[in-house]
Design an enzyme around this catalytic site. Structure first.
Site, PDB file in Angstrom:
ATOM      1  N   CYS A  29     -29.938 104.646 -57.407  1.00 44.15           N
ATOM      2  CA  CYS A  29     -30.059 105.648 -56.473  1.00 44.15           C
ATOM      3  C   CYS A  29     -31.060 106.622 -56.936  1.00 44.15           C
ATOM      4  O   CYS A  29     -30.902 107.117 -57.978  1.00 44.15           O
ATOM      5  CB  CYS A  29     -28.698 106.359 -56.374  1.00 44.15           C
ATOM      6  SG  CYS A  29     -28.830 108.028 -55.567  1.00 44.15           S
ATOM      7  N   CYS A  32     -30.045 110.302 -57.139  1.00 49.44           N
ATOM      8  CA  CYS A  32     -29.314 110.382 -58.127  1.00 49.44           C
ATOM      9  C   CYS A  32     -30.150 110.654 -59.629  1.00 49.44           C
ATOM     10  O   CYS A  32     -29.736 111.388 -60.474  1.00 49.44           O
ATOM     11  CB  CYS A  32     -28.048 109.260 -58.602  1.00 49.44           C
ATOM     12  SG  CYS A  32     -27.307 108.936 -57.111  1.00 49.44           S
TER      13      CYS A  32
END
Length: 109
Positions: A29, A32
């Site tokens: 991600c 993230c």
């Protein structure tokens, strides 16, 4: 930030006396990974009120389902078995938004 390894550990932390914040994320991600660049400072600034944990959404789908987390990056704060704040969704999250989430969570302690 410690990784949550199983549903039992999740339940123990969720039901604990000290407030806990869980970051739901995954290695792939990009949003993230952006959070990773500043999360340690946020943790240090809020460590008196919260313990912080990471949940890998790919490896711990059971915990994501239990927490109602369908998108990443997401944050959920718990204390004594109750959810005190949620910042859930698959949208990018800025440092300021995360700090505001923690400020709102502190108000509910």
């Amino acid at each position: 930030m410690e990784n949550i390894k199983n549903i039992e550990q999740y339940s123990e932390i969720k039901n604990g006396e000290k407030a806990a914040v869980m970051l739901f994320s995954a290695d792939w991600c990009p949003d993230c990974r952006l959070i990773d660049t500043f999360i340690q400072e946020i943790i240090e600034n809020n460590s008196e009120e919260f313990d912080f944990y990471k949940v890998d959404s790919d490896k711990r789908k059971d915990i994501c389902a239990e927490a109602g987390v369908m998108g990443i990056p997401s944050f959920v704060a718990y204390k004594s078995g109750r959810t005190i704040a949620e910042f859930i969704g698959n949208d990018s999250k800025t440092r300021e938004q995360i700090e505001e989430f923690l400020h709102n969570a502190k108000a509910k302690l």
